[in-house]
Design a protein around this motif. Structure first.
Motif, PDB file in Angstrom:
ATOM      1  N   LEU A 102      -4.206   2.724   2.753  1.00 18.08           N
ATOM      2  CA  LEU A 102      -3.151   2.833   3.761  1.00 18.08           C
ATOM      3  C   LEU A 102      -3.692   3.460   5.038  1.00 18.08           C
ATOM      4  O   LEU A 102      -3.364   3.016   6.146  1.00 18.08           O
ATOM      5  N   TYR A 103      -4.527   4.461   4.896  1.00 17.66           N
ATOM      6  CA  TYR A 103      -5.148   5.098   6.058  1.00 17.66           C
ATOM      7  C   TYR A 103      -5.998   4.091   6.830  1.00 17.66           C
ATOM      8  O   TYR A 103      -5.964   4.032   8.054  1.00 17.66           O
ATOM      9  N   LYS A 117      -3.677   5.574  -1.004  1.00 16.13           N
ATOM     10  CA  LYS A 117      -3.628   6.402   0.217  1.00 16.13           C
ATOM     11  C   LYS A 117      -4.807   6.105   1.128  1.00 16.13           C
ATOM     12  O   LYS A 117      -4.660   6.045   2.358  1.00 16.13           O
ATOM     13  N   ARG A 118      -5.985   5.911   0.536  1.00 13.02           N
ATOM     14  CA  ARG A 118      -7.165   5.590   1.353  1.00 13.02           C
ATOM     15  C   ARG A 118      -7.012   4.240   2.045  1.00 13.02           C
ATOM     16  O   ARG A 118      -7.325   4.095   3.227  1.00 13.02           O
ATOM     17  N   CYS A 158       0.826  -1.200   0.000  1.00 13.29           N
ATOM     18  CA  CYS A 158       0.000   0.000   0.000  1.00 13.29           C
ATOM     19  C   CYS A 158       0.868   1.262   0.000  1.00 13.29           C
ATOM     20  O   CYS A 158       0.533   2.256  -0.652  1.00 13.29           O
ATOM     21  N   GLU A 159       1.970   1.222   0.718  1.00 14.82           N
ATOM     22  CA  GLU A 159       2.879   2.365   0.721  1.00 14.82           C
ATOM     23  C   GLU A 159       3.489   2.570  -0.660  1.00 14.82           C
ATOM     24  O   GLU A 159       3.720   3.705  -1.090  1.00 14.82           O
ATOM     25  N   SER A 165       0.686   4.018  -2.952  1.00 16.97           N
ATOM     26  CA  SER A 165       0.354   5.418  -2.663  1.00 16.97           C
ATOM     27  C   SER A 165       1.290   6.385  -3.387  1.00 16.97           C
ATOM     28  O   SER A 165       1.046   7.588  -3.376  1.00 16.97           O
ATOM     29  N   ARG A 166       2.341   5.877  -4.044  1.00 17.92           N
ATOM     30  CA  ARG A 166       3.226   6.705  -4.870  1.00 17.92           C
ATOM     31  C   ARG A 166       3.138   6.320  -6.347  1.00 17.92           C
ATOM     32  O   ARG A 166       4.036   6.596  -7.134  1.00 17.92           O
ATOM     33  N   ARG A 198      -3.208   6.011  -7.047  1.00 18.87           N
ATOM     34  CA  ARG A 198      -2.516   6.651  -5.922  1.00 18.87           C
ATOM     35  C   ARG A 198      -3.520   7.045  -4.844  1.00 18.87           C
ATOM     36  O   ARG A 198      -3.293   6.844  -3.651  1.00 18.87           O
ATOM     37  N   LYS A 199      -4.666   7.582  -5.255  1.00 16.77           N
ATOM     38  CA  LYS A 199      -5.696   7.995  -4.298  1.00 16.77           C
ATOM     39  C   LYS A 199      -6.248   6.779  -3.546  1.00 16.77           C
ATOM     40  O   LYS A 199      -6.400   6.827  -2.320  1.00 16.77           O
TER      41      LYS A 199
END
Length: 175
Positions: A89-90, A86-87, A70-71, A74-75, A82-83
């Motif tokens: 990962l959160y 990030k979701r 996930c990290e 997120s890049r 990517r969005k």
């Protein structure tokens, strides 16, 4: 990337999604890992495969692998991927909530219950009580005296017709 690799990746991707939806998470992880190895990861399709792989990792109980991937996602170069990364990962890094045993309802496992046993335990299930029917309203037994009914014209119809005529006339005049 060759077209054979892309087709093989799509087949593995669809197989992995189907396995995930059936609840076969380990098989889903294996198929999605194969698909991720066959596809270019920086494409939109590659990002979609990785997002499904993150979800399969989490469902299979491989949380650390899911967070690590996930990290990376997120890049990703694709904005939507990517969005989503990030979701996810959160969500994955959020603290787990503790539940009390009294908050949970225990559902008994009925898989071991043999159908041939029937109702040997002597338990009887209550039948639902019938609702009492509502009494129907009785029709008005008294006849209506028509001599007391007001039959005079109140001229509302004529006022409404005049207003409509004026509106149509003004529309025709100003057009």
């Amino acid at each position: 990337m060759s077209s054979e690799n892309l087709e093989a990746a799509k087949v593995q991707y669809q197989t992995g999604k189907a396995a995930f939806e059936r609840g076969a998470y380990r098989q889903s992880v294996q198929c999605l890992e194969k698909a991720a190895s066959l596809v270019a990861r920086n494409t939109a399709f590659g990002g979609e495969v990785l997002v499904w792989l993150i979800t399969a990792y989490e469902a299979a109980g491989q949380r650390q692998e899911a967070i690590a991937l996930c990290e990376t996602v997120s890049r990703h170069p694709d904005y939507e991927t990517r969005k989503q990364g990030k979701r996810l990962l959160y969500i994955l890094k959020a603290p787990l909530l503790k539940t009390r045993p009294e908050w949970l309802s225990e559902i008994p496992d009925l898989a071991a219950l043999d159908e041939s046993e029937g109702n040997k335990g002597g338990t009887s299930y209550p039948t639902p009580a019938k609702r009492p029917s509502r009494p129907r309203p009785q029709p008005n037994p008294e006849p209506i005296d028509l001599s007391q009914v007001n039959t005079k014209d109140n001229a509302f119809i004529w006022v409404a017709l005049a207003a409509i005529a004026l509106t149509i006339g003004s529309l025709l005049w100003f057009s």
